[in-house]
Scaffold this active site. Sequence first.
Site, short mmCIF file in Angstrom:
data_model
loop_
_atom_site.label_atom_id
_atom_site.label_comp_id
_atom_site.label_asym_id
_atom_site.label_seq_id
_atom_site.Cartn_x
_atom_site.Cartn_y
_atom_site.Cartn_z
N LEU A 50 -0.18 -1.95 9.06
CA LEU A 50 -0.81 -1.03 8.11
C LEU A 50 -1.85 -1.73 7.24
CD1 LEU A 50 2.38 0.89 6.87
CD2 LEU A 50 1.05 1.25 8.93
N TYR A 78 -15.88 1.30 8.26
CA TYR A 78 -14.43 1.49 8.35
C TYR A 78 -14.09 2.17 9.68
CZ TYR A 78 -9.80 3.50 7.55
OH TYR A 78 -8.48 3.85 7.69
N GLU A 119 -10.90 9.12 10.86
CA GLU A 119 -12.28 8.69 10.61
C GLU A 119 -12.99 8.28 11.91
OE1 GLU A 119 -14.39 8.26 7.55
OE2 GLU A 119 -13.03 9.94 7.30
N ASP A 167 -1.92 -13.28 4.47
CA ASP A 167 -3.18 -12.58 4.67
C ASP A 167 -3.33 -12.39 6.17
OD1 ASP A 167 -5.98 -12.04 5.11
OD2 ASP A 167 -6.33 -12.69 3.05
N LYS A 215 -11.99 0.49 12.89
CA LYS A 215 -10.71 1.08 13.34
C LYS A 215 -10.81 1.52 14.81
CE LYS A 215 -7.77 1.09 9.82
NZ LYS A 215 -6.35 0.74 9.89
N GLY A 243 0.82 -1.22 0.00
CA GLY A 243 0.00 0.00 0.00
C GLY A 243 0.85 1.26 0.00
N GLN A 244 0.17 2.40 -0.04
CA GLN A 244 0.87 3.70 -0.07
C GLN A 244 1.83 3.86 1.12
OE1 GLN A 244 -0.71 8.16 -0.49
NE2 GLN A 244 -1.07 7.40 1.59
N THR A 295 -7.07 6.18 12.74
CA THR A 295 -7.46 7.15 11.72
C THR A 295 -8.36 8.26 12.26
OG1 THR A 295 -8.89 7.35 9.76
CG2 THR A 295 -9.26 5.43 11.13
P1 NAP Z 1 -3.68 1.24 1.24
O1 NAP Z 1 -2.84 1.91 0.20
O2 NAP Z 1 -5.09 0.90 0.93
O3 NAP Z 1 -2.91 -0.08 1.70
C1 NAP Z 1 -3.52 -1.05 2.48
C2 NAP Z 1 -2.71 -2.32 2.42
O4 NAP Z 1 -3.37 -3.35 3.18
C3 NAP Z 1 -2.52 -2.89 1.02
O5 NAP Z 1 -1.17 -3.27 0.90
C4 NAP Z 1 -3.44 -4.12 1.02
O6 NAP Z 1 -2.98 -5.15 0.18
C5 NAP Z 1 -3.30 -4.56 2.46
N1 NAP Z 1 -4.36 -5.49 2.87
C6 NAP Z 1 -5.70 -5.32 2.79
N2 NAP Z 1 -6.32 -6.42 3.25
C7 NAP Z 1 -5.37 -7.30 3.63
C8 NAP Z 1 -5.37 -8.61 4.16
N3 NAP Z 1 -6.50 -9.24 4.45
N4 NAP Z 1 -4.19 -9.21 4.43
C9 NAP Z 1 -3.03 -8.59 4.17
N5 NAP Z 1 -2.95 -7.35 3.64
C10 NAP Z 1 -4.11 -6.72 3.37
O7 NAP Z 1 -3.71 2.14 2.56
P2 NAP Z 1 -2.71 3.28 3.08
O8 NAP Z 1 -3.22 4.58 2.63
O9 NAP Z 1 -1.33 2.88 2.79
O10 NAP Z 1 -2.98 3.21 4.64
C11 NAP Z 1 -2.22 2.37 5.49
C12 NAP Z 1 -2.98 2.16 6.79
O11 NAP Z 1 -3.23 3.41 7.42
C13 NAP Z 1 -4.33 1.50 6.64
O12 NAP Z 1 -4.53 0.68 7.77
C14 NAP Z 1 -5.30 2.67 6.65
O13 NAP Z 1 -6.56 2.24 7.09
C15 NAP Z 1 -4.62 3.58 7.62
N6 NAP Z 1 -4.86 5.01 7.46
C16 NAP Z 1 -4.65 5.61 6.25
C17 NAP Z 1 -4.82 6.97 6.12
C18 NAP Z 1 -4.56 7.68 4.81
O14 NAP Z 1 -5.01 8.82 4.67
N7 NAP Z 1 -3.83 7.08 3.89
C19 NAP Z 1 -5.18 7.74 7.24
C20 NAP Z 1 -5.36 7.10 8.46
C21 NAP Z 1 -5.19 5.74 8.56
P3 NAP Z 1 -3.64 -5.46 -1.26
O15 NAP Z 1 -2.76 -4.70 -2.19
O16 NAP Z 1 -3.48 -6.94 -1.36
O17 NAP Z 1 -5.05 -5.01 -1.22
O1 F7E Z 2 -12.66 10.77 0.50
C1 F7E Z 2 -15.42 12.85 -0.73
C2 F7E Z 2 -15.76 11.69 0.19
O2 F7E Z 2 -12.06 8.44 -0.19
C3 F7E Z 2 -12.47 12.06 0.99
C4 F7E Z 2 -8.72 6.84 3.74
O3 F7E Z 2 -7.33 6.83 3.54
O4 F7E Z 2 -8.64 8.97 4.84
C5 F7E Z 2 -9.22 8.28 3.76
O5 F7E Z 2 -10.64 8.25 3.88
C6 F7E Z 2 -13.76 12.86 0.89
C7 F7E Z 2 -14.99 12.12 1.44
O6 F7E Z 2 -10.90 9.55 1.79
C8 F7E Z 2 -15.67 11.52 -4.10
O7 F7E Z 2 -17.17 11.59 0.37
C9 F7E Z 2 -16.42 13.22 -3.01
O8 F7E Z 2 -15.77 13.00 2.19
O9 F7E Z 2 -10.36 10.30 -0.46
P1 F7E Z 2 -11.45 9.70 0.33
P2 F7E Z 2 -11.59 9.34 3.22
O10 F7E Z 2 -12.93 8.76 3.11
O11 F7E Z 2 -11.44 10.63 3.96
C10 F7E Z 2 -8.93 8.44 6.13
C11 F7E Z 2 -8.22 9.28 7.18
C12 F7E Z 2 -8.64 6.99 6.23
O12 F7E Z 2 -8.29 6.48 7.30
C13 F7E Z 2 -9.04 6.14 5.08
O13 F7E Z 2 -8.35 4.90 5.09
O14 F7E Z 2 -14.04 13.08 -0.49
N1 F7E Z 2 -15.65 12.52 -2.15
N2 F7E Z 2 -16.45 12.62 -4.21
C14 F7E Z 2 -15.15 11.46 -2.79
N3 F7E Z 2 -14.29 10.50 -2.38
C15 F7E Z 2 -13.95 9.55 -3.29
N4 F7E Z 2 -13.08 8.60 -2.91
N5 F7E Z 2 -14.43 9.55 -4.58
C16 F7E Z 2 -15.29 10.51 -5.04
O15 F7E Z 2 -15.72 10.49 -6.18
#
Ligand code: NAP
Ligand code: F7E
Length: 338
Positions: free
Chosen positions: A82, A151, A129, A60, A155, A13-14, A127
């Site tokens: 993550l 979600y 969220e 997994d 979390k 993931g990212q 998160t």
């Molecule tokens: P991401 O790009 O969606 O990466 C998630 C990773 O989890 C992917 O590598 C995915 O693998 C893996 N995964 C999903 N289900 C799995 C399973 N059953 N077993 C093993 N691996 C699995 O998310 P990210 O943005 O890097 O975020 C990393 C973490 O931070 C996540 O827990 C997310 O919820 C949390 N978070 C993210 C944000 C944000 O803004 N980015 C903010 C707050 C918290 P696959 O490629 O196989 O699907």
């Molecule tokens: O949406 C609005 C949508 O999907 C942001 C994850 O990394 O951050 C992420 O969650 C906002 C929301 O991120 C579209 O309704 C409008 O209000 O980019 P998002 P998220 O839902 O904030 C948190 C911190 C995490 O932990 C999560 O893992 O944008 N929105 N129109 C849309 N969003 C998407 N995706 N697509 C649309 O077309």
Amino acid sequence: MGKKIALITGISGQDGAYLANFLLKKNYTIIGTDRRSARSDNWRLIKLNIQNKVIIEDLDVTEINNLIRIFQKYKINEVYNLAAQSFVKSSFENPIQTSIVNAISPLTFLEIIRNQKRKIKFYQASTSEMFGKHKTKKQNETTNFYPRSPYGTSKTFAHYSVQNYREAYKMFAVSGILFNHESPLRGEEFITRKISIGLTNIISGKQNKIKLGNIYAKRDWGFAGDYVEAMWKMLQNKYPKDYVIATGENHSVKEFINEATKILNLKTRWMGKGLQEKLINLETKKIIIEIDKKYFRPTDVESLKGDYSKAKRELKWRPKTNFKSLVKMMIKADLKEN
Ligand code: NAP
Ligand code: F7E
């Protein structure tokens, strides 16, 4: 003392990719888990040119025996959990699978680590969220949780599990409450990347328009590369504590679009209201953004803005990338791909 060993779940993931890159520079041995290593090309690791510098284990996180085995195979010092079903919209369609991965797997990790003879530090990806429908101007470590999606609830369960294991068993287990963080390696389903890819595709003629949902939602958007440093700092802290990681600024989706069109020198105008709202390209007279009901969520989080003062004070962490630089970085990267 030999090199420290870090286990990163979700390395494909990212955040997993940026964290692996960061820890390699700190001389860690990295074990990354990927449930699809056989068929995945791990494009993010390739982009960072680290695909041959990490050990990938096919795993997994919902399979308990896989988790037990990894602790038998390696002398792990730090776990960065993550792996998650991280797309909020999908969690409404797959609430049970989301909860198994996001809530039960962290609990399983905590149970396994509790039963190890060696001390292992655990980082959980919490998160913003979890704050959901809060009533505050800024959210910090003391703000009440009010999750608005499966979600968010999954979390929140994991977050409280970490807190409970820390208190009950004196484990070094912490949660980083991270606000949205983005990058050129962001998944294409998330709004920032959907916009950066969509607009650059429109310019190169690969796409006609972008369809979006709630463009008035506000988020505190930071750069993922800055945020992984905070994860590491939390595990090097003297005491195990949770921290909010954010920029302290927020912007609406519409503001993100406006900033992106400015960087691209696109002359545009917003017209209409509600589901009829549209963005017109004034040069081509074509609609480039329109609203589609399909992208709204049953319940959304309207606004998030983090107060990261505890992390600034105690971890000496601060974000290095502001909103404008983030949008520019993403647009430039997608322009290069086009
Ligand atoms: P991401 O790009 O969606 O990466 C998630 C990773 O989890 C992917 O590598 C995915 O693998 C893996 N995964 C999903 N289900 C799995 C399973 N059953 N077993 C093993 N691996 C699995 O998310 P990210 O943005 O890097 O975020 C990393 C973490 O931070 C996540 O827990 C997310 O919820 C949390 N978070 C993210 C944000 C944000 O803004 N980015 C903010 C707050 C918290 P696959 O490629 O196989 O699907
Ligand atoms: O949406 C609005 C949508 O999907 C942001 C994850 O990394 O951050 C992420 O969650 C906002 C929301 O991120 C579209 O309704 C409008 O209000 O980019 P998002 P998220 O839902 O904030 C948190 C911190 C995490 O932990 C999560 O893992 O944008 N929105 N129109 C849309 N969003 C998407 N995706 N697509 C649309 O077309």
